[in-house]
Each structure stands twice: as structure tokens, then as C-alpha cells.
Design a protein around this motif. Structure first.
Motif, mmCIF file in Angstrom:
data_model
loop_
_atom_site.group_PDB
_atom_site.id
_atom_site.type_symbol
_atom_site.label_atom_id
_atom_site.label_comp_id
_atom_site.label_asym_id
_atom_site.label_seq_id
_atom_site.Cartn_x
_atom_site.Cartn_y
_atom_site.Cartn_z
ATOM 1 N N CYS A 7 -11.929 -1.440 3.424
ATOM 2 C CA CYS A 7 -11.000 -0.632 4.201
ATOM 3 C C CYS A 7 -11.784 0.228 5.192
ATOM 4 C CB CYS A 7 -10.176 0.255 3.279
ATOM 5 S SG CYS A 7 -9.017 1.297 4.167
ATOM 6 N N GLU A 9 -10.224 2.552 7.156
ATOM 7 C CA GLU A 9 -9.345 3.657 7.554
ATOM 8 C C GLU A 9 -9.996 5.028 7.379
ATOM 9 O OE1 GLU A 9 -6.005 3.558 8.883
ATOM 10 O OE2 GLU A 9 -6.830 1.595 9.341
ATOM 11 N N CYS A 10 -10.937 5.123 6.458
ATOM 12 C CA CYS A 10 -11.666 6.387 6.331
ATOM 13 C C CYS A 10 -13.048 6.086 5.770
ATOM 14 C CB CYS A 10 -10.895 7.380 5.460
ATOM 15 S SG CYS A 10 -11.280 7.313 3.711
ATOM 16 N N MET A 12 -14.565 6.556 3.125
ATOM 17 C CA MET A 12 -14.707 6.118 1.730
ATOM 18 C C MET A 12 -15.065 4.636 1.676
ATOM 19 S SD MET A 12 -13.599 8.194 -1.020
ATOM 20 C CE MET A 12 -12.491 7.224 -2.029
ATOM 21 N N GLY A 13 -14.516 3.855 2.599
ATOM 22 C CA GLY A 13 -14.803 2.426 2.663
ATOM 23 C C GLY A 13 -14.491 1.693 1.372
ATOM 24 N N CYS A 14 -13.300 1.892 0.818
ATOM 25 C CA CYS A 14 -12.919 1.243 -0.448
ATOM 26 C C CYS A 14 -12.978 -0.274 -0.322
ATOM 27 C CB CYS A 14 -11.504 1.639 -0.846
ATOM 28 S SG CYS A 14 -11.346 3.385 -1.215
ATOM 29 N N ILE A 16 -11.370 -3.534 -1.143
ATOM 30 C CA ILE A 16 -10.007 -3.893 -1.501
ATOM 31 C C ILE A 16 -9.884 -5.402 -1.712
ATOM 32 C CG2 ILE A 16 -7.598 -3.858 -0.712
ATOM 33 C CD1 ILE A 16 -8.134 -1.353 0.778
ATOM 34 N N ASN A 31 -7.586 -0.172 -3.519
ATOM 35 C CA ASN A 31 -7.363 0.889 -2.536
ATOM 36 C C ASN A 31 -7.153 2.211 -3.261
ATOM 37 O OD1 ASN A 31 -4.889 -0.498 -3.351
ATOM 38 N ND2 ASN A 31 -3.852 1.097 -2.175
ATOM 39 N N CYS A 33 -5.645 4.868 -1.566
ATOM 40 C CA CYS A 33 -4.453 5.531 -1.051
ATOM 41 C C CYS A 33 -3.549 4.528 -0.330
ATOM 42 C CB CYS A 33 -4.838 6.664 -0.106
ATOM 43 S SG CYS A 33 -5.543 6.064 1.426
ATOM 44 N N ARG A 35 -2.652 4.350 2.770
ATOM 45 C CA ARG A 35 -3.218 3.850 4.030
ATOM 46 C C ARG A 35 -3.969 2.551 3.812
ATOM 47 N NH1 ARG A 35 -4.151 8.095 7.960
ATOM 48 N NH2 ARG A 35 -5.531 6.870 9.263
ATOM 49 N N GLY A 36 -4.718 2.522 2.715
ATOM 50 C CA GLY A 36 -5.546 1.369 2.392
ATOM 51 C C GLY A 36 -4.703 0.127 2.147
ATOM 52 N N LEU B 53 -10.256 12.836 7.298
ATOM 53 C CA LEU B 53 -9.230 12.259 6.432
ATOM 54 C C LEU B 53 -9.113 13.002 5.117
ATOM 55 C CD1 LEU B 53 -7.698 9.610 7.458
ATOM 56 C CD2 LEU B 53 -8.142 8.979 5.103
HETATM 57 S S1 SF4 Z 1 -8.026 2.961 0.757
HETATM 58 FE FE1 SF4 Z 1 -7.611 5.056 1.412
HETATM 59 S S2 SF4 Z 1 -9.355 6.191 0.590
HETATM 60 FE FE2 SF4 Z 1 -9.949 4.037 0.522
HETATM 61 S S3 SF4 Z 1 -11.044 3.685 2.472
HETATM 62 FE FE3 SF4 Z 1 -8.898 3.146 2.789
HETATM 63 S S4 SF4 Z 1 -8.001 4.993 3.631
HETATM 64 FE FE4 SF4 Z 1 -9.917 5.607 2.692
#
Ligand code: SF4
Ligand SMILES: Cc1cc2nc3c(=O)[nH]c(=O)nc-3n(C[C@H](O)[C@H](O)[C@H](O)COP(=O)(O)OP(=O)(O)OC[C@H]3O[C@@H](n4cnc5c(N)ncnc54)[C@H](O)[C@@H]3O)c2cc1C
Lengths: 114, 418
Positions: A7, A9-10, A12-14, A16, A31, A33, A35-36, B53
């Protein structure tokens, strides 16, 4: 079928995992959150990115700008072309629309210049 | 000489958040000194998104994130001077600075917050063979050219080092029409965030060569090409693995070091591990009343953590001004298996409250256990899927537990390594 994604989106780079069946998403795992989840669902069929760049200021220097929503990855270079053809005047506030409707997004200012 | 309760050196995200927090904790006489023409620090040139974020629950660009704190400083009427460079800080908290407007002047504070950020490691330290033509820049310098001055330093680029700034610049220059041929990294893993590998390299099919370095830079006046090669276990180039790229620009993104020249003038003790000050959990350094936060203390990859740390420092500086020095009963922290540093290095048991420990690992570790121990007793432990050197880790030490401890707290990460 399983697809592994990171991911973006932030920071953290989860990591997924998207579970696919007959070209449909049947599950998203890993994920942190919501968003993920949205990112993963988009990413497998039509990856989208926010484009950030700068627009020339008529008084000299440049103004940081961004698309107000993600645009299709394949359109990124076309978006850049439009941004690079533009010029803008101070004063300008963060969030002001600089160019309307470019591949479905508005180009907005990311800085206040007085 | 004018006096202030708190003098803050550096008006980046750390300095701004420290100022706001000190003000909100009861100290109104504050002065921020900033070298550049505008507040905001490095964030002014980080026009990409992904900031904030954790803090604001939205993805902001660097300038947008900075603006929220600049507005906070202005709303409170906190004083600041821009285009003012601090030359020295004494251990009795006299700060000497220079500006075109005021010449050389000295201000005295009851407390000082160091928030000067970091600088990029220079290429000089790297011993790359070849000529020294134009077209060789640090990634951060290139970022300033493109994002603040508005011009491209080159059209055909090879990047050495996979630090975040290099990755971000690979994408930025590609979007502006340059060809980025390769990013080469001497380590077996990237030092940048995973998300930046995905969205800056993979998105644009820019190859990342791990275990590779630049062995030669060619060109007389301007860079004309580079040769890269694979390295062996001792980081020595392997003959026969050379690859050549024609290019006009080489960017170096080989890491950041805290900017601690001023801390030294104040006699602050530095850690050889973080290259920043040795601090207590409240971010006070070895010199009473001098605090440090942000990249000058430890190189952060997330600005959200910088703001959090700066708020601790700002609040502590305010408490110091209001209540004076406190009696400390100290426990130290230490690095266990696979951990390169732990911050804070010292914890005052009398302070009470929980302490968030920051640390980094030395290599990629999967399915691991993150653990803090004292005299063989586990204080806290947590499972983690993966820990990587490019991402800072945290562990929350509970105040109740800390009270009863005697001896060092050792943080370790153990699991599957490659
Ligand atoms: S899943 Fe949520 S916390 Fe994880 S990287 Fe994506 S936006 Fe960030
Ligand atoms: C290229 C890059 C990309 C990044 N990307 C992200 C990201 O995507 N997401 C994220 O969350 N974080 C990101 N970060 C991290 C985050 O931006 C930094 O950790 C943060 O800006 C550090 O704040 P700081 O205030 O400690 O330092 P800085 O922002 O460097 O501020 C230090 C300030 O001190 C001033 N100063 C220094 N010396 C003196 C002196 N002698 N006198 C007066 N002033 C002085 C400097 O001019 C500067 O303004 C990135 C960092 C960089 C460099």
C-alpha cells in the motif's frame, strides 16, 4: 488467485494480499486501515496516484500543486503536460483551484503565497 | 542583549512544533531562529504527498504539512527571525547569530531547543573513481533545484543509493521528462521506504540494482556516463559484472547525518550511534536546559514522529523554565540483537509516565519478536511480521514497569534473517 501489494497510501507501507476470483475481489488482508482496502481494490484493476508537481509563478519561482484526487496511473504524463503549460499569479492560498478538471481531477495549490 | 525564556534553533517542523508546544504549556517568551528565508525547513522542497497521515488522517504534501504549523506559530504570535543563521550556542544558553538585518547579535535563553535538522552525506566520503565533472549532485540539492528554483539539473540520470530522497527524485525527474536509467544500492536491501520503491521506481519501470555500486564516473566538463558493478560480500566490485550507462547527471542519495556543529559548541554529548545528542525521555541533552528534537537528534523517516518528538521537547523546555531543573534517577537503554540504536538513551525514573522508545534494526528480519529486557526479565515484547532498516520501529515502555527497574533496558529484535 492471490495478489501481493504494498500500500502506498501512507508511509506505513502495509503489505496487502488481495484475493481474486473470476476477476473480482473477494477479500483484502494485511491492510491497517480502510484507505488500504480501497487502494488494494483499485490497484488490481485501475491503479491511481495523486500527482504532485509545481506551476510557474508569474512573479518568479514556482508554486507546489497537486491533483485533488488520485488520477489513473496511465494518465500521469498527460496530467504533467497540462501542469507544465500553466502559469499562475500570487496571491494564492492552499486549496485554491489552479486548473480545473484535468483527467477528472482539479489541480490545486499546496501552499499559500502572499 | 535581549532575553527570552526559550530560544529555538531551526524553524523546520521540529522547531515549529516545539515552539507551539512550549507556548501551550505556559511559556510565552519564545524566539525561533531560522537560516532560510521561510519557515518550514526541508518540507518546503518535499512537494510530494504522504505527510501527516498519522497525525491529521489525511495525506498532505510537505508544504501543506508545514503550513499547518506555521499558521499555529503565527496565530500564537510567537516571534521568529528568518534569514538568521545561528553561529554558536554556549552551555549557559547564550545564542549568537548573524543576519543581514541585525548583523552579529547574541540572545540569551533560559532554555534552548536544538532543531537544526540534518544534512546529506556528501559524495566526497564515498571514494568513487573517475573525474569530477559537472552534473554530480546530492539528491536533496537536485530536489531544491527542481521544486523550489524550478529548473531541471539534467535529462539522463543514474542514482547512487536508494535513500528516500533519491527514490522521490527518480520519480520527480521522470515525471518532468528525464530518463532515469537505474538506482544502484550497495546493500542487499533498500534504505528507503517500501512505498517509495513501489510508487517511485516500480510505477515507472526504473530498475533497482541491489548489491551494486558506481565504479566510475566519466566526462570532462559534464558527466557523460557511469559504470556500475555488482559487489561481493566485502562490498568490493566484482570484475566482469560492469554495466555502462550514458547519462548527463549522477545523483547521490546515501543517507543523512544530524547537523550537530552547534550542539558541539554547547558541549552537548553526542551518541556515536545516532550521531545526535544523547537525551533523556524528555529530550533534554547532557547540558541542563538544552533540548533536542527532530532530525538533529535522530534521522526520522516520518515527519509525524518529528512533530511528536518536538512536542515532548517543547513541553519539557517549558517545564524547565517554569519549575527549574529536576532531580533525576537514571536508567540507561542499550542495543540488543539486531538493533543499531535506541532513543532515548536515558530514562529518568522519577519523571513517571510512559516512554516511547525509538530504534532501528540492522537488517531485514521476518516474523520477529521485538523485546525490551532488564536483568533478564522481559518488560514488554511484541510480535512483528517484518522489520526493515529503512523504517523506524517503536516500543512503548510503561511508566509503572519503569519505576521498579534497576539496570539497563536492552531492546532486541529476533526472528528469521536472510
Ligand atoms: S493500509 Fe492504511 S496504514 Fe497501511 S499503508 Fe495503507 S493507508 Fe497506511
Ligand atoms: C527528501 C525528504 C523526503 C521526505 N519524505 C517524507 C515523507 O514522504 N513522509 C514523511 O512523513 N516524512 C518525510 N521526510 C521526513 C521529514 O520531512 C523530516 O524528518 C522532517 O522535515 C525533519 O524536520 P526537522 O525540523 O528536524 O528538520 P528540517 O526540516 O531540516 O528543519 C531544520 C531547520 O533548521 C534550520 N537550521 C539549520 N541550521 C541552522 C542554523 N545554524 N541557524 C538557523 N537555522 C538553522 C534549517 O534551515 C531548517 O529550516 C522526508 C525528508 C526528506 C529530507
Amino acid at each position: 488467485m492471490k495478489k501481493e501489494l504494498t500500500c502506498v497510501e501512507c508511509p506505513m507501507g502495509c503489505r496487502i494480499t488481495v484475493l481474486l476470483e473470476d476477476n473480482k475481489v473477494i477479500g483484502v488482508e494485511g491492510n491497517t486501515c480502510a484507505r488500504g482496502k480501497m487502494y488494494a481494490e483499485n490497484e488490481v484493476f485501475d491503479p491511481k496516484r495523486v500527482v504532485t508537481s509545481t506551476v510557474k509563478l508569474s512573479c518568479g519561482g514556482v508554486l507546489p500543486v497537486k491533483t485533488d484526487r488520485p488520477v489513473s496511473k496511465k494518465d500521469m504524463f498527460s496530467v504533467m503536460k497540462v501542469i507544465n503549460g500553466a502559469c499562475c499569479k500570487a496571491p494564492v492560498k492552499t486549496g485554491d483551484v489552479i486548473i480545473e478538471n484535468v483527467f477528472g481531477a482539479n489541480i490545486i495549490s499546496a501552499k499559500t503565497v502572499e | 542583549m535581549r532575553n527570552y525564556d526559550i530560544i529555538i534553533i531551526g524553524g523546520g517542523p521540529a522547531g515549529l512544533a516545539a515552539a507551539i508546544s512550549a507556548y501551550d504549556n505556559g511559556v510565552k517568551s519564545i524566539l525561533i531562529l531560522e537560516r532560510e528565508a521561510q519557515l518550514g525547513g526541508i518540507l518546503n522542497q518535499c512537494i510530494h504527498n504522504g505527510f501527516g497521515l498519522a497525525r491529521f488522517k489525511e495525506s498532505l504534501t510537505g508544504p501543506e504539512y508545514a503550513e499547518r504549523f506555521i499558521v499555529g506559530v503565527k496565530e500564537r504570535g510567537i516571534e521568529y527571525l528568518t534569514e538568521t543563521t545561528v553561529l554558536s550556542v554556549s552551555n549557559d544558553k547564550k545564542v549568537t547569530a548573524i543576519s543581514a538585518e541585525n548583523g552579529v547579535f547574541t540572545v540569551e535563553g533560559k532554555a534552548v531547543v536544538l532543531s537544526m535538522g540534518c544534512r546529506e552525506r556528501s559524495r566526497g566520503a564515498l571514494n568513487v573513481a573517475g573525474t569530477r565533472p559537472a552534473g554530480v549532485y546530492s539528491a536533496g540539492t537536485a530536489q531544491k533545484y527542481v521544486n523550489i528554483l524550478g529548473y531541471m539539473p539534467g535529462r539522463s540520470v543514474v542514482i547512487l543509493g536508494s535513500g528516500d530522497i533519491g527514490l522521490i527524485m527518480a520519480r520527480r525527474m521522470t515525471l518532468e521528462g528525464a530518463k532515469v536509467h537505474a538506482v544502484c544500492e550497495i546493500m542487499p536491501h533498500s534504505s528507503g521506504l517500501k512505498r517509495n520503491i513501489v510508487q517511485c521506481l516500480d510505477d515507472f519501470d526504473i530498475p533497482l540494482y541491489l548489491n551494486h555500486t558506481i565504479v566510475n564516473i566519466e566526462g570532462k566538463e559534464r558527466v557523460q556516463g557511469v559504470t556500475i558493478a555488482q559487489v561481493d560480500a566485502n562490498k568490493k566490485p566484482i570484475k566482469g559484472t560492469e554495466k555502462h550507462f550514458d547519462c548527463d547527471t549522477v545523483l547521490f542519495s546515501v543517507g543523512l547525518i544530524p547537523e550537530n556543529e552547534l550542539s558541539k559548541t554547547a558541549g552537548v554529548n553526542l551518541s556515536p550511534r545516532t550521531k545526535g545528542a544523547i537525551v533523556y525521555e524528555n529530550r533534554e541533552t547532557s547540558v541542563d536546559g538544552i533540548f533536542a528534537c527532530g532530525n538533529v537528534l535522530q534521522v526520522h523517516d516520518l515527519v509525524d514522529f518529528v512533530s511528536e518528538e518536538a512536542e515532548i521537547a517543547g513541553k519539557s523546555a517549558a517545564e524547565y523554565v517554569l519549575n527549574g531543573a529536576t532531580e533525576k534517577e537514571v536508567i540507561e537503554t542499550d542495543c540488543g540483537a539486531n538493533v543499531t540504536y535506541v532513543l532515548p538513551q536515558k530514562i529518568n525514573k522519577n519523571a513517571g509516565g510512559n516512554v516511547k522508545a525509538f530504534f532501528r534494526v540492522s537488517k531485514v528480519i521476518k516474523n520477529c519478536t521485538v523485546k525490551a529486557e532488564c536483568n533478564g526479565e522481559v518488560i514488554i515484547s511484541r510480535k512483528k511480521k517484518i522489520a526493515v532498516p529503512g523504517e523506524m520501529e517503536t516500543l512503548l515502555l510503561l511508566g509503572d514497569k519503569l519505576k521498579g527497574l534497576n539496570g539497563k533496558i536492552t531492546v532486541s529484535v529476533e526472528g528469521e534473517t536472510e
